[in-house]
Design an enzyme around this catalytic site. Structure first.
Site, mmCIF file in Angstrom:
data_model
loop_
_atom_site.group_PDB
_atom_site.id
_atom_site.type_symbol
_atom_site.label_atom_id
_atom_site.label_comp_id
_atom_site.label_asym_id
_atom_site.label_seq_id
_atom_site.Cartn_x
_atom_site.Cartn_y
_atom_site.Cartn_z
ATOM 1 N N ARG A 4 -76.254 69.093 -18.076
ATOM 2 C CA ARG A 4 -75.767 68.163 -18.999
ATOM 3 C C ARG A 4 -76.546 68.093 -20.300
ATOM 4 N NH1 ARG A 4 -78.443 63.885 -15.190
ATOM 5 N NH2 ARG A 4 -78.217 65.897 -13.874
ATOM 6 N N ARG A 47 -82.117 68.584 -20.759
ATOM 7 C CA ARG A 47 -83.406 68.366 -19.617
ATOM 8 C C ARG A 47 -82.838 68.729 -18.070
ATOM 9 N NH1 ARG A 47 -86.019 64.300 -22.359
ATOM 10 N NH2 ARG A 47 -84.310 62.951 -22.812
ATOM 11 N N TYR A 48 -81.592 68.640 -17.938
ATOM 12 C CA TYR A 48 -81.050 68.912 -16.599
ATOM 13 C C TYR A 48 -80.056 70.002 -16.835
ATOM 14 C CZ TYR A 48 -82.436 64.140 -15.967
ATOM 15 O OH TYR A 48 -83.056 62.916 -15.840
ATOM 16 N N CYS A 81 -87.483 50.482 -29.747
ATOM 17 C CA CYS A 81 -86.596 51.785 -29.397
ATOM 18 C C CYS A 81 -87.581 52.997 -29.106
ATOM 19 C CB CYS A 81 -85.953 52.136 -30.849
ATOM 20 S SG CYS A 81 -84.932 53.738 -30.629
ATOM 21 N N CYS A 84 -83.898 48.407 -33.015
ATOM 22 C CA CYS A 84 -84.396 47.497 -31.894
ATOM 23 C C CYS A 84 -85.752 47.799 -32.158
ATOM 24 C CB CYS A 84 -83.930 48.251 -30.854
ATOM 25 S SG CYS A 84 -81.933 48.011 -30.960
ATOM 26 N N LYS A 104 -85.131 61.094 -15.837
ATOM 27 C CA LYS A 104 -85.350 59.849 -15.133
ATOM 28 C C LYS A 104 -85.525 60.047 -13.767
ATOM 29 C CE LYS A 104 -82.286 57.626 -18.434
ATOM 30 N NZ LYS A 104 -82.164 58.945 -19.129
ATOM 31 N N CYS A 138 -78.523 53.858 -36.924
ATOM 32 C CA CYS A 138 -78.137 52.873 -35.950
ATOM 33 C C CYS A 138 -77.628 51.461 -36.827
ATOM 34 C CB CYS A 138 -79.199 52.339 -35.257
ATOM 35 S SG CYS A 138 -80.006 53.613 -34.234
ATOM 36 N N ARG A 170 -87.089 55.976 -29.519
ATOM 37 C CA ARG A 170 -86.705 56.654 -30.729
ATOM 38 C C ARG A 170 -87.211 56.221 -31.925
ATOM 39 N NH1 ARG A 170 -81.718 58.912 -28.095
ATOM 40 N NH2 ARG A 170 -82.500 60.921 -26.600
ATOM 41 N N ASP A 221 -90.444 52.462 -22.127
ATOM 42 C CA ASP A 221 -91.230 53.527 -22.199
ATOM 43 C C ASP A 221 -92.575 53.351 -23.105
ATOM 44 O OD1 ASP A 221 -89.054 55.456 -21.377
ATOM 45 O OD2 ASP A 221 -87.927 54.948 -23.059
ATOM 46 N N ASP A 263 -88.064 56.926 -17.273
ATOM 47 C CA ASP A 263 -88.197 58.159 -17.975
ATOM 48 C C ASP A 263 -89.372 58.750 -17.999
ATOM 49 O OD1 ASP A 263 -86.333 59.951 -19.392
ATOM 50 O OD2 ASP A 263 -85.335 58.031 -20.067
HETATM 51 S S1 SF4 Z 1 -82.508 51.397 -29.093
HETATM 52 FE FE1 SF4 Z 1 -83.013 52.734 -30.720
HETATM 53 S S2 SF4 Z 1 -81.212 54.110 -30.897
HETATM 54 FE FE2 SF4 Z 1 -80.544 52.469 -29.705
HETATM 55 S S3 SF4 Z 1 -79.343 51.100 -31.363
HETATM 56 FE FE3 SF4 Z 1 -81.554 50.415 -31.183
HETATM 57 S S4 SF4 Z 1 -82.829 51.394 -32.582
HETATM 58 FE FE4 SF4 Z 1 -80.931 52.648 -32.200
#
Ligand code: SF4
Length: 345
Positions: free
Chosen positions: A90, A86-87, A106, A103, A312, A99, A108, A268, A305
């Site tokens: 980096r 993106r930048y 999340c 979560c 960001k 994972c 993603r 997000d 973001d």
């Molecule tokens: S936020 Fe998403 S990428 Fe991070 S630990 Fe939780 S499920 Fe995994």
């Protein structure tokens, strides 16, 4: 007690009541609640902030028009599989999408999971070659999924390969492991986190002070004692941490664990996460109160973001304005307690 991975297991633990929509929620995103997180859940509290982060909810089946399958535009900025660029200076390198916990909010959520794609050896080699060929890349951020789900020996090898690229000055790791699965922070892992030349930084994801139980604190202490600089990243989440007392307690707890609060992420536009979202105005108001309560050491930067892969930007409250008395020609600066003062331009 193993990690809970099914709706049935969550029902057995009395973490949820049956609802036909939960099967759809579990189909859309894998379930994982580690024993450490399970221990922290207060089953008597239907609004428990730990359970809310990991236990599927029927609300996840409500998809809003503004929600996106790739909310921060990873795909648009991915020149090679596993890399997000993106930048100029980096890149993100995502070796896997597994994972220790899943979560529910999340960003993603449509990528992560036990079946989530990991890079093959050839794909990883192509991603490394992309970094090698671009001397402007100074920082490589290992993310995923959670890079600490790699076996320590594989992680060590990956860090060594990046360390051997002379223009890579910083290797940054983003992980939830020290909090949600702290027994993975072993001597073998600590040995893996020692590049010979590049600086290694570690960002730990933590959303509530209660996540910092004795085992998580001990894991963070092992990392800090091993000389790993630690930063905290937190997602602002309705019903988890969207009040001043909770955020203040979290930031103080992180600093006391030698973790410098780095980012407070505005939630997000992830599909099926409307029940976690907080308005920008609310986030700014919380940051304003925190400014008057916490030292700079404990202040995260409130960031958004920009959807589409535009990166960001800080979206915290502003403290500078024009003096309403146009004749003064001065600025008006607001202090941390709401007082207003003139200041020359
Ligand atoms: S936020 Fe998403 S990428 Fe991070 S630990 Fe939780 S499920 Fe995994």
């Amino acid at each position: 007690m193993p990690t809970l991975r099914t709706l049935k297991a969550l029902e057995r633990e009395k973490l949820m009541t049956p609802d036909p929509r939960l099967a759809e929620a579990a189909e859309a995103m894998a379930i994982a609640v580690t024993p450490e997180m399970l221990d922290l859940i207060d089953r008597a509290d239907p609004a428990d902030p730990i359970a809310r982060q990991f236990v599927p909810s029927a609300a996840e089946t409500e998809i809003l028009i503004e929600e996106l399958s790739d909310p921060i535009g990873d795909e648009a900025r991915s020149p090679v599989k596993g890399i997000v660029h993106r930048y100029p200076d980096r890149v993100l390198l995502k070796p896997l999408h597994v994972c220790p916990v899943y979560c529910r909010f999340c960003f993603r959520r449509e990528k992560v999971g036990p079946g989530g794609e990991a890079l093959s050896a050839a794909e990883l080699a192509a991603a490394i070659a992309y970094i090698k060929a671009r001397p402007e890349i100074w920082e490589v951020i290992l993310t995923g999924g959670d890079p600490l789900m790699l076996a320590p020996r594989r992680l060590e090898k990956l860090i060594a390969v990046l360390d051997a690229i002379e223009h890579v000055g910083v290797i940054r790791i983003h992980s939830r492991v020290p909090i949600v699965d702290p027994s993975r922070v072993t001597d073998e892992l600590l040995a893996a986190l020692k590049p010979r030349r590049a600086a290694l930084w570690f960002a730990v994801h933590c959303n509530h002070a209660r996540e910092l139980g004795p085992a998580a604190r001990a894991a963070l202490a092992r990392l800090a004692d091993a000389g790993v600089p630690l930063m905290g990243q937190t997602v602002l989440l309705a019903g988890v941490n969207d009040d001043v007392e909770t955020l203040e307690a979290l930031m103080r707890a992180l600093v006391s664990c030698r973790v410098k609060p780095y980012y407070l992420h505005h939630p997000d536009l992830v599909r099926g996460t409307g029940h976690f979202r907080v308005s920008v105005e609310r986030g700014q108001a919380l940051m304003k109160v925190l400014r008057g309560r916490l030292s700079g050491l404990a202040q995260p930067t409130y960031v958004l973001d920009v959807p589409g892969g535009h990166g960001k930007v800080p979206i915290g409250p502003g403290y500078l304005g024009d003096d309403p008395d146009a004749l003064s020609g001065q600025l008006l600066v607001e202090d941390a307690f709401g007082g207003r003062h003139r200041y020359p331009r």
